[in-house]
Structure formats: C-alpha cells, structure tokens
Design a protein around this motif. Sequence first.
Motif, PDB file in Angstrom:
ATOM      1  N   LEU A 150       0.892  -1.187  -0.035  1.00 25.21           N
ATOM      2  CA  LEU A 150      -0.007   0.055   0.065  1.00 25.21           C
ATOM      3  C   LEU A 150       0.767   1.139   0.155  1.00 25.21           C
ATOM      4  N   LYS A 151       0.419   2.366  -0.711  1.00 22.15           N
ATOM      5  CA  LYS A 151       0.954   3.631  -0.472  1.00 22.15           C
ATOM      6  C   LYS A 151       0.773   3.800   1.034  1.00 22.15           C
ATOM      7  N   VAL A 152       1.295   4.848   1.422  1.00 22.98           N
ATOM      8  CA  VAL A 152       1.203   5.454   3.008  1.00 22.98           C
ATOM      9  C   VAL A 152      -0.115   6.077   2.893  1.00 22.98           C
ATOM     10  N   GLU A 153      -0.565   6.827   2.008  1.00 22.00           N
ATOM     11  CA  GLU A 153      -2.165   7.362   2.154  1.00 22.00           C
ATOM     12  C   GLU A 153      -2.844   6.289   2.066  1.00 22.00           C
ATOM     13  N   GLU A 154      -2.702   5.008   1.579  1.00 20.01           N
ATOM     14  CA  GLU A 154      -3.763   4.025   1.542  1.00 20.01           C
ATOM     15  C   GLU A 154      -3.728   3.333   2.944  1.00 20.01           C
ATOM     16  N   ALA A 155      -2.547   3.163   3.343  1.00 22.97           N
ATOM     17  CA  ALA A 155      -2.386   2.679   4.783  1.00 22.97           C
ATOM     18  C   ALA A 155      -3.273   3.525   5.866  1.00 22.97           C
ATOM     19  N   ALA A 156      -2.828   4.654   5.718  1.00 18.57           N
ATOM     20  CA  ALA A 156      -3.583   5.879   6.287  1.00 18.57           C
ATOM     21  C   ALA A 156      -5.145   5.717   6.342  1.00 18.57           C
ATOM     22  N   ARG A 157      -5.374   5.495   5.158  1.00 21.64           N
ATOM     23  CA  ARG A 157      -6.942   5.497   4.982  1.00 21.64           C
ATOM     24  C   ARG A 157      -7.754   4.379   5.766  1.00 21.64           C
ATOM     25  N   ARG A 158      -6.874   3.157   5.382  1.00 22.68           N
ATOM     26  CA  ARG A 158      -7.421   2.006   6.010  1.00 22.68           C
ATOM     27  C   ARG A 158      -7.432   1.933   7.817  1.00 22.68           C
ATOM     28  N   LEU A 159      -6.404   2.929   8.219  1.00 21.40           N
ATOM     29  CA  LEU A 159      -6.490   2.913   9.600  1.00 21.40           C
ATOM     30  C   LEU A 159      -7.413   4.106  10.087  1.00 21.40           C
ATOM     31  N   GLN A 160      -7.757   4.725   9.110  1.00 19.67           N
ATOM     32  CA  GLN A 160      -8.579   6.072   9.513  1.00 19.67           C
ATOM     33  C   GLN A 160      -7.916   7.139  10.313  1.00 19.67           C
ATOM     34  N   ILE A 161      -6.749   7.387   9.869  1.00 16.41           N
ATOM     35  CA  ILE A 161      -5.929   8.435  10.433  1.00 16.41           C
ATOM     36  C   ILE A 161      -5.270   9.232   9.274  1.00 16.41           C
ATOM     37  N   GLY A 162      -4.484  10.250   9.662  1.00 15.96           N
ATOM     38  CA  GLY A 162      -3.943  10.918   8.693  1.00 15.96           C
ATOM     39  C   GLY A 162      -2.503  10.603   8.172  1.00 15.96           C
ATOM     40  N   ARG A 163      -2.363  11.232   7.238  1.00 17.30           N
ATOM     41  CA  ARG A 163      -0.865  10.760   6.191  1.00 17.30           C
ATOM     42  C   ARG A 163       0.372  10.940   7.370  1.00 17.30           C
ATOM     43  N   THR A 164       0.174  12.350   7.883  1.00 19.67           N
ATOM     44  CA  THR A 164       1.353  12.752   8.946  1.00 19.67           C
ATOM     45  C   THR A 164       1.536  11.678   9.940  1.00 19.67           C
ATOM     46  N   PHE A 177       2.963   8.328   8.908  1.00 21.53           N
ATOM     47  CA  PHE A 177       4.492   8.467   8.692  1.00 21.53           C
ATOM     48  C   PHE A 177       5.040   8.448  10.100  1.00 21.53           C
ATOM     49  N   ALA A 178       4.516   9.030  11.192  1.00 24.58           N
ATOM     50  CA  ALA A 178       5.024   9.185  12.508  1.00 24.58           C
ATOM     51  C   ALA A 178       5.029   7.588  13.039  1.00 24.58           C
ATOM     52  N   LEU A 179       4.017   6.814  12.923  1.00 24.45           N
ATOM     53  CA  LEU A 179       4.033   5.266  13.176  1.00 24.45           C
ATOM     54  C   LEU A 179       5.134   4.722  12.438  1.00 24.45           C
ATOM     55  N   ILE A 180       5.338   4.909  11.274  1.00 24.47           N
ATOM     56  CA  ILE A 180       6.398   4.355  10.397  1.00 24.47           C
ATOM     57  C   ILE A 180       7.738   4.522  11.054  1.00 24.47           C
ATOM     58  N   ARG A 181       7.813   6.117  11.241  1.00 25.60           N
ATOM     59  CA  ARG A 181       9.205   6.434  11.708  1.00 25.60           C
ATOM     60  C   ARG A 181       9.504   5.781  13.095  1.00 25.60           C
ATOM     61  N   ASN A 182       8.391   5.432  13.942  1.00 27.97           N
ATOM     62  CA  ASN A 182       8.759   5.343  15.266  1.00 27.97           C
ATOM     63  C   ASN A 182       8.783   3.320  15.164  1.00 27.97           C
ATOM     64  N   GLY A 183       8.462   2.870  14.076  1.00 28.90           N
ATOM     65  CA  GLY A 183       8.452   1.406  14.200  1.00 28.90           C
ATOM     66  C   GLY A 183       7.535   0.759  14.342  1.00 28.90           C
ATOM     67  N   GLU A 184       6.062   1.348  14.780  1.00 29.52           N
ATOM     68  CA  GLU A 184       5.132   0.899  15.032  1.00 29.52           C
ATOM     69  C   GLU A 184       4.088   0.252  13.926  1.00 29.52           C
ATOM     70  N   LEU A 185       4.556   0.613  12.589  1.00 29.28           N
ATOM     71  CA  LEU A 185       3.920   0.212  11.428  1.00 29.28           C
ATOM     72  C   LEU A 185       4.730  -0.289  10.530  1.00 29.28           C
ATOM     73  N   GLU A 186       4.769  -1.162  10.080  1.00 30.75           N
ATOM     74  CA  GLU A 186       5.811  -2.033   9.223  1.00 30.75           C
ATOM     75  C   GLU A 186       5.913  -1.352   7.718  1.00 30.75           C
ATOM     76  N   SER A 187       7.051  -0.844   7.240  1.00 32.32           N
ATOM     77  CA  SER A 187       6.932  -0.434   5.926  1.00 32.32           C
ATOM     78  C   SER A 187       8.342  -0.811   5.281  1.00 32.32           C
ATOM     79  N   LEU A 188       8.339  -0.400   3.982  1.00 30.41           N
ATOM     80  CA  LEU A 188       9.923  -0.692   3.162  1.00 30.41           C
ATOM     81  C   LEU A 188       9.938   0.189   2.202  1.00 30.41           C
ATOM     82  N   LEU A 189      10.995   0.167   1.932  1.00 33.17           N
ATOM     83  CA  LEU A 189      11.262   0.965   0.655  1.00 33.17           C
ATOM     84  C   LEU A 189      11.541   0.129  -0.701  1.00 33.17           C
TER      85      LEU A 189
END
Length: 72
Positions: A17-31, A34-46
Amino acid sequence: MDAAPSTATYDPTLVLLKVEEAARRLQIGRTTCFALIRNGELESLLVGGLRRVPADAPAAYLARRRAERQAA
C-alpha cells in the motif's frame, strides 16, 4: 456523467500500500501514519525510492494495540 472511482475502495489483491492508502485503512492522517512508520510501530519498506506498507501491516498494528490494551 460518470463519477470518478472512489480512492477509498478496498482492493484485496494489493500486496503493498502507499502510505496514504495505509492511513486511509487505519482512518488516520498521512502525517500520523508516517509517524507510526518512523517510530517502528507500523511496518514499511522502501521499494526503489518509494515508501510502501505491506497490506497486512495495518491489521497487525491494530492487533498489537488491542493486545497491549488487554494486557494493561
């Protein structure tokens, strides 16, 4: 006139998913996403230079949060 396809449509065939799509699924904002990703709470990869979230990561994040809440 045809309406544009909804960007909130759930597509179960997506693997990443794009970050925006993941945010939409969680019903949270894009920012916040990204904070959840930066803190390691939400898995992501490049992938190349693009940040992507595995399609099962939002559900895994919620499951961890629920387990933490029940353990408290």
